[in-house]
Design an enzyme around this catalytic site. Structure first.
Site, short mmCIF file in Angstrom:
data_model
loop_
_atom_site.label_atom_id
_atom_site.label_comp_id
_atom_site.label_asym_id
_atom_site.label_seq_id
_atom_site.Cartn_x
_atom_site.Cartn_y
_atom_site.Cartn_z
CG ASP A 1 49.00 32.32 36.52
OD1 ASP A 1 48.55 31.92 37.60
OD2 ASP A 1 50.21 32.33 36.24
CD GLU B 1 47.08 33.88 40.85
OE1 GLU B 1 47.56 33.28 41.82
OE2 GLU B 1 47.67 33.96 39.77
#
Length: 643
Positions: A321, A374
């Protein structure tokens, strides 16, 4: 049961060797979960629990819990002699299920009660103590583990179903109650099988006391979310998915952590896991704290945590993330709010080094997994090997494609002819990284609207547009990811505190979207041209991008064998176009193998239901062409008919 108070270190009980300490202090110990934390151990015929915690700024540490009435003086830990900052001790006659915390007296006079950073399980919030537990589980996924190297490779079809496990489904008799991991398995496995996804991706399953964070504010990096069950219940869910031939990716959050009093924040009264200077240690977007990526012991903690989930939970990959926030020192910061690196630049060299080392360690230990970034910037080489200067990820989310595609499809079809470049631009850079195409949870929250309600027009047109959008996604180079609910046209934005609106499947338009999505998964997996060259230009060819007036786009996807090549035609307006001529790759008979306007998808049924023979008429720069009926807001996929 007898208790030993004011105990001394027990000879031979420590789990640390001198080499362990050397690796830890060098930032190279990647299995700290075998050493730090709580471990049930037998010593001289007596079962007890060994505790070890890193807290170099502590002047005293003790174990407090139900077993000693939370007495801060009862069970002291002792610092190791090697200046590692590790405190340890063994308490007899306590074991699995004991609730505990560390009571820490810091060198600066603070008294702290902290959960164990390496705890494997913990109390359900709002309680915050750790629980002595283990990760023993009898796995039944040997067949999957044997073949996952083929399921996870970059030239395989990878279609990912992203889930927030707390809101995929709730207990119908008590909508406030989370289903357990075990209960979810019984419903999720057959659904994912039915839909044809190859993998699932779970939003963070680590312990997070604050549900509105969706799991991204983690306090227990080695603990499963206790409100949903035990570690073994999560293992059961992974095991059942594997037995069904479905891979499991986990969200992993090394970018920040919250300031909860029982968590990592100022763990021993000092900035232990984070930076002291808020210009490097505080995240302004999430009001959280940034790991000190340059501190060797923190690097050991983070890389150990990544490998822990791959090791003990048999997971098949990690989606990392907020990588962009890690790469840049000035991320979300104004002038004067950040400190340049040693060369005067904005790149966070310590974070870059950590990500490279994490990826190298993960692929060394588990060569058949995937790591996925990401990452929303143009940072070079995110999914390129470390040995050529890359970050070493297997794949990267294609955020530019996602943004451009949604902006295009949100436009009224009558205006799309002026924006066709927005749709085609992605192929300029599609092969600069190993891209995954994501329609994630971030696109259906905070006023952005659901996927189906982003689409223009009346109900029929919105559904047709959505089917067209998904058809474009599945025929575009790259692997795929869709957030739960989007596959059947959830009409409301995602809400973490309640179940998806499964009742919508009682209505034909939503059942049609679901049927279409299921067919696209099957098409993707059955046509090698759609996945064999996902990340290289030989797998794609534009046939025509110039018919802006009619908003028709045509391209080919190519596999290893010419006979498996397909032609994709997108009609991006609600106007049917009969007898539309299309240049094709070769002479012969072509057949329609997919039509997003099919009646079973809720479409109008315009299409080409018989094989179409080529004409010796040059079109779109091809010597052979066919005439087709293009459905309204429809996608066609054509393939050479077998002789």
């Amino acid at each position: 049961m007898s208790r030993t108070h004011n105990f001394k270190p027990v000879e031979g009980v420590s789990r640390f060797s001198e080499f362990d300490i050397f690796l830890f202090k060098a930032g190279k110990h990647f299995k700290l979960y075998d050493k730090l934390g709580s471990h049930v151990m037998e010593h001289e015929g007596v079962v007890g629990t060994y505790f070890a915690v890193w807290a170099p700024n502590a002047s005293a540490i003790s174990i407090i819990g139900n077993f000693n009435g939370w007495n801060r003086e009862a069970h002291a830990l002792y610092p190791r002699w090697d200046e590692s900052g590790i405190w340890e001790g063994w308490i007899p006659n306590i074991g699995r299920g004991e609730v505990y915390k560390y009571f820490i007296k810091s060198n600066n006079g603070q008294h702290l009660e902290k959960a164990d950073p390496f705890a494997l399980w913990c109390e359900v919030a709002p309680k915050t103590a750790s629980i002595v537990w283990d990760t023993w589980y009898e796995w039944n996924d040997a067949d999957w583990m044997e073949v996952r190297k083929d399921k996870n490779k970059l030239n395989a079809p990878i279609s990912v179903y992203e889930l927030h496990l707390g809101s995929w489904r709730r207990d119908p008799s008590d909508p406030e109650r989370y289903l357990t991991f075990h209960e979810i398995a019984d419903a999720l496995v057959p659904y994912v099988q039915e839909m044809g996804f190859t993998h699932v991706e779970f939003m963070p399953v680590m312990e997070h006391p604050y549900p509105p964070s969706w799991g991204y504010q983690i306090t227990g990096y080695f603990s499963v979310a206790s409100r949903m069950g035990t570690p073994q219940e999560l293992m059961y869910l992974v095991d059942k998915l594997h037995q069904a031939g479905i891979g499991v990716y986990l969200d992993w959050v090394p970018s920040h952590f919250p300031g909860d009093a029982h968590g990592l924040y100022r763990f021993d009264g000092s900035a232990l896991y984070e930076h002291e200077d808020p210009r490097k240690g505080y995240h302004p977007d999430w009001k959280s704290y940034i790991f000190n990526y340059g501190r060797n012991e923190v690097r050991s903690f983070l890389i150990s945590n990544a490998l822990f989930w791959l090791d003990r939970y048999h997971t098949d990959g990690l989606r990392v993330d907020a990588v962009a926030s890690m790469l840049y020192l000035d991320y979300s910061r104004k002038h004067g709010e950040w400190i340049p690196n040693e060369f005067g630049g904005r790149e966070n060299l310590e974070a870059i080094s950590l990500l490279r080392e994490m990826n190298m360690a993960a692929y060394k230990e588990f060569p058949d997994i995937q790591t996925i970034a990401e990452e929303s910037t143009s940072f070079p080489g995110v999914s390129r090997p470390v040995f050529v200067g890359g970050l070493g990820f297997g794949m990267k989310w294609m955020m530019g494609w996602m943004n451009d595609t949604l902006k295009y499809f949100e436009k009224d079809p009558s205006f799309r002819k002026w924006h066709q470049d927005q749709l085609t631009f992605s192929l300029v850079y599609s092969f600069s990284e190993n891209f995954m195409l994501p329609f994630s949870h971030d696109e259906v929250v905070y006023g952005k609207g659901s996927m189906v309600n982003k689409m223009p027009g009346d109900e029929w047109q919105r559904c047709a547009n959505l089917r067209l959008l998904y058809s474009y996604m599945f025929t575009h180079p790259g692997t795929k990811l869709i957030f739960m609910g989007c596959e059947f046209g959830q009409t409301s934005e995602w809400a973490f505190q309640k179940s998806l609106d499964w009742h919508l499947l009682d209505y034909a338009p939503h059942q049609g979207i679901k049927n279409c999505f299921k067919s696209l998964n099957e098409l993707y997996k059955s046509e090698p041209a759609l996945y064999e060259h996902s990340f290289s230009p030989e797998g794609f060819e534009w046939i025509d991008t110039q018919d802006r007036e009619n908003s028709v786009v045509i391209y080919a996807r190519k596999g290893l064998k010419p006979a498996e090549n397909v032609v994709v035609v997108l009609n991006l307006t609600p106007i049917p176009r009969p007898d539309y001529r299309v240049g094709v790759l070769s002479e012969g008979t072509w057949e329609e193998i997919f039509n997003s306007d099919a009646p079973e998808f809720g479409g109008s049924g315009v299409g080409n239901y018989q094989e179409v023979a080529t004409d010796n008429k040059q079109w779109h720069g091809k010597p052979q062409s066919v005439q087709l009926n293009l459905p309204p807001l429809g996608a066609l996929v054509l393939k050479k008919a077998e002789k």
